[in-house]
Design an enzyme around this catalytic site. Sequence first.
Site, PDB file in Angstrom:
ATOM      1  N   LYS A 188     -20.815   0.180  -8.859  1.00 27.63           N
ATOM      2  CA  LYS A 188     -19.644   0.655  -8.176  1.00 27.63           C
ATOM      3  C   LYS A 188     -18.850   1.597  -8.711  1.00 27.63           C
ATOM      4  O   LYS A 188     -17.923   1.358  -9.245  1.00 27.63           O
ATOM      5  CB  LYS A 188     -18.942  -0.313  -7.303  1.00 27.63           C
ATOM      6  N   CYS A 298      -7.477   3.876 -21.655  1.00 25.99           N
ATOM      7  CA  CYS A 298      -6.987   2.732 -21.919  1.00 25.99           C
ATOM      8  C   CYS A 298      -6.431   2.370 -23.251  1.00 25.99           C
ATOM      9  O   CYS A 298      -5.546   1.735 -23.396  1.00 25.99           O
ATOM     10  CB  CYS A 298      -7.883   1.453 -21.539  1.00 25.99           C
ATOM     11  N   GLU A 396       2.061   0.966 -18.652  1.00 25.28           N
ATOM     12  CA  GLU A 396       0.947   2.028 -18.789  1.00 25.28           C
ATOM     13  C   GLU A 396       1.180   3.313 -18.154  1.00 25.28           C
ATOM     14  O   GLU A 396       1.170   3.167 -16.694  1.00 25.28           O
ATOM     15  CB  GLU A 396      -0.293   1.519 -18.585  1.00 25.28           C
TER      16      GLU A 396
HETATM   17  P1  NAD Z   1      -8.657   0.909 -10.869  1.00 27.17           P
HETATM   18  O1  NAD Z   1      -8.395  -0.507 -11.176  1.00 27.17           O
HETATM   19  O2  NAD Z   1      -7.701   1.557  -9.566  1.00 27.17           O
HETATM   20  O3  NAD Z   1     -10.085   1.233 -10.328  1.00 27.17           O
HETATM   21  C1  NAD Z   1     -11.062   0.635 -11.089  1.00 27.17           C
HETATM   22  C2  NAD Z   1     -12.429   0.485 -10.167  1.00 27.17           C
HETATM   23  O4  NAD Z   1     -11.818  -0.579  -9.392  1.00 27.17           O
HETATM   24  C3  NAD Z   1     -12.665   1.634  -9.139  1.00 27.17           C
HETATM   25  O5  NAD Z   1     -13.888   1.743  -8.903  1.00 27.17           O
HETATM   26  C4  NAD Z   1     -12.082   1.116  -7.785  1.00 27.17           C
HETATM   27  O6  NAD Z   1     -12.394   1.665  -6.629  1.00 27.17           O
HETATM   28  C5  NAD Z   1     -12.070  -0.376  -8.056  1.00 27.17           C
HETATM   29  N1  NAD Z   1     -11.231  -1.138  -6.939  1.00 27.17           N
HETATM   30  C6  NAD Z   1     -10.330  -0.822  -6.538  1.00 27.17           C
HETATM   31  N2  NAD Z   1      -9.813  -1.807  -5.818  1.00 27.17           N
HETATM   32  C7  NAD Z   1     -10.684  -2.872  -5.817  1.00 27.17           C
HETATM   33  C8  NAD Z   1     -10.759  -4.214  -5.476  1.00 27.17           C
HETATM   34  N3  NAD Z   1      -9.984  -4.679  -4.613  1.00 27.17           N
HETATM   35  N4  NAD Z   1     -11.739  -4.865  -5.608  1.00 27.17           N
HETATM   36  C9  NAD Z   1     -12.905  -4.389  -6.634  1.00 27.17           C
HETATM   37  N5  NAD Z   1     -12.578  -3.293  -6.929  1.00 27.17           N
HETATM   38  C10 NAD Z   1     -11.538  -2.462  -6.754  1.00 27.17           C
HETATM   39  O7  NAD Z   1      -8.588   1.749 -12.083  1.00 27.17           O
HETATM   40  P2  NAD Z   1      -8.520   3.280 -12.247  1.00 27.17           P
HETATM   41  O8  NAD Z   1      -7.122   3.902 -11.825  1.00 27.17           O
HETATM   42  O9  NAD Z   1      -9.955   3.806 -11.764  1.00 27.17           O
HETATM   43  O10 NAD Z   1      -8.658   3.373 -13.769  1.00 27.17           O
HETATM   44  C11 NAD Z   1      -7.739   3.402 -14.817  1.00 27.17           C
HETATM   45  C12 NAD Z   1      -7.331   2.077 -15.173  1.00 27.17           C
HETATM   46  O11 NAD Z   1      -8.528   1.296 -15.921  1.00 27.17           O
HETATM   47  C13 NAD Z   1      -6.066   1.835 -16.206  1.00 27.17           C
HETATM   48  O12 NAD Z   1      -5.221   0.868 -16.242  1.00 27.17           O
HETATM   49  C14 NAD Z   1      -7.030   1.897 -17.669  1.00 27.17           C
HETATM   50  O13 NAD Z   1      -6.147   1.370 -18.701  1.00 27.17           O
HETATM   51  C15 NAD Z   1      -7.977   1.047 -17.123  1.00 27.17           C
HETATM   52  N6  NAD Z   1      -9.039   1.330 -18.057  1.00 27.17           N
HETATM   53  C16 NAD Z   1      -9.434   0.075 -19.231  1.00 27.17           C
HETATM   54  C17 NAD Z   1     -10.539   0.193 -19.964  1.00 27.17           C
HETATM   55  C18 NAD Z   1     -10.877  -0.814 -21.061  1.00 27.17           C
HETATM   56  O14 NAD Z   1     -11.866  -0.477 -21.540  1.00 27.17           O
HETATM   57  N7  NAD Z   1      -9.825  -1.650 -21.247  1.00 27.17           N
HETATM   58  C19 NAD Z   1     -11.370   1.515 -20.122  1.00 27.17           C
HETATM   59  C20 NAD Z   1     -10.970   2.245 -19.115  1.00 27.17           C
HETATM   60  C21 NAD Z   1      -9.897   2.477 -18.190  1.00 27.17           C
END
Ligand code: NAD
Length: 434
Positions: A188, A298, A396
Site C-alpha cells: 500500500k 527520516c 520533526e
Molecule cells: P504517514 O504516516 O502519513 O503515511 C505513511 C503511510 O501510512 C502512507 O502510505 C499512508 O497512506 C499510510 N497511512 C495513513 N494513515 C493510516 C492508517 N490509519 N492506517 C494505516 N496506514 C495509514 O507518513 P508520510 O507523511 O507518508 O511520511 C513521512 C513520515 O515517514 C515521517 O515521519 C518520516 O520520518 C517517516 N519515515 C520514516 C522512515 C524510517 O525508516 N524510519 C523512512 C521514511 C519516512
Amino acid sequence: MQQTLDFSNVPSSVRQFGIYLDGEMKPSQSGKFTVRYSPAHDCPVTEIACAGIDDVDLAVASARKSFDNKVWSGKSGAERAGVLLKAAALIRERQSEIAYWETLETGKPISQTNGEVSGCADMFEYASGLSRTINGESYNNLGEQLFGVVTREPVGVVGLITPWNFPFLILCERVPYILAAGCTIVAKPSEYTSATTLILAEILTSAGLPNGVMNVVTGTGPVVGQALCENRNVDMISFTGSTAVGKNVICASGETNFKKLGLELGGKNPQSVFSDANLHDAADGVAFGMCFNTGQCCVSGSRLLVERDVMGKFTELLKEKLGKVIVGDPLNPSTQMGAITTDAQNTTILSYIEKGEAEGAVMSFGCGEIKTKNGQFVGPVVFENVHPSMSIFRDEIFGPVISVTPFDTAEEAIMLANDTDYGLSASVWSKNVD
Ligand code: NAD
C-alpha cells in the site's frame, strides 16, 4: 530559486494506473481515480485508482492463496534467487522510466532518483544471494534422547505500507527480502506517490514471480492502510511512516490478530560538531544532511549541536555551503533540491519557520518559501539561538530547516543529542575517536 522550470520534459498525457491483483493491473471496484499533480510543475502526471476495503480484501485473499498454495514459498532458494536477479536486471533496464515518474510524483531531483533506482536493483541482487543461504540451527546438547532443530520459515502474508518521501527506495529496501524469505505481499504505497510501486509489481511479474505473490492496493491511509492493518489474513505489517500513524498500526494489530510488526518511524536527528573536526568537511556533511531530499527524510540532520568556541566560524562555513545549493526544476540534472512533495508538508514546514521566529530563535540564513509561478519550493533555513525547549528543536519538521545549539563539553553534547522523543540517527564530527 536558481533555475526556471522547463515544461518541455513533463509528460504530454497523464499516465493511468489500476491496482495490481493476481499478476495484472486492474481497475478498482469503485472505478474511481485520483489525479496526482507534479509538486514542482503543478501539472497532472498520474491517475491512481482509489481502492476501497473490498479491494484490500481481494488483494489479501490473493496473497493468502498464493502463500498457502506454496507457489512461491515452496520453491527452492535458488529458484527464488533467479526471479530476484531477473527483477534486478529489469529495474536496471527501466531505470530512466522509474526515475522519471518518481521525480514527477515526488518533486525530488532526477539525479537523485536515478541513483536511488540503481541502488534498488543492487538490493534485489543482494537479496537473491540471501534467499540461497536461509538456514536454521541444530541443538545436539540436549542429551542422548533428544535432538533440536530450529528452521526459519516465511511469516506468510506481509502488508507493506510505505510513505511518500522515498517511494521506490523504501519499497525496495523491503520487497526483495520479503520475497527472498518466501512470503507474499500486499503493498500500500502513499496515495501521493504510487506509480513506481505499480511499475515494480509489473517488473516482478515479468521476472517470473507467480501471480498473486505481489499485489498492490492504492488509496488513502485511513481507508486502505487501516483495512490492511485490521485484516486477519495478514500475518505481518511492515510500516514506514510517521510516529502518529505507527501508533494506529500497533492498535489495529492488537485489536485483531496480533500481527508481527516492523515499524520505521520519524526522527529529529542531531549532527554534533566538535572543535577539533575538519570544519570544511563537517560543513559539507551538515549541509548535505539537512538538504538531502529537501529535508523530507527520516534521518535528516535537523539539529546542529556545535562546540561553542567554533560555533561562529562553523555556522558561517555552513551558510557559505548552503548558498551554493541549487534549488529548482527536479527534471534538470544539475538540481540538488527539488520541490516539497505534498501541500500539507509545505504548510507544515512554513508554519515551523513562523513558529521558530515567534519562539525567539534567529533566522540567520534563508527565506523559507521561494515564490514561484508553479510548484512549491522551500530553500535551506538556519535558525540560531535555539533553546532545547523550542518546537523547532523538538519536533520533526521534515523540511530543509536546521536549528543551531551550542555545547561546552562532550557530556553536554550527548545530553542534548539524547534530549528527544525520537531515536533514529545521529552523527558526530570529530578527529578524536575516544
Ligand atoms: P504517514 O504516516 O502519513 O503515511 C505513511 C503511510 O501510512 C502512507 O502510505 C499512508 O497512506 C499510510 N497511512 C495513513 N494513515 C493510516 C492508517 N490509519 N492506517 C494505516 N496506514 C495509514 O507518513 P508520510 O507523511 O507518508 O511520511 C513521512 C513520515 O515517514 C515521517 O515521519 C518520516 O520520518 C517517516 N519515515 C520514516 C522512515 C524510517 O525508516 N524510519 C523512512 C521514511 C519516512
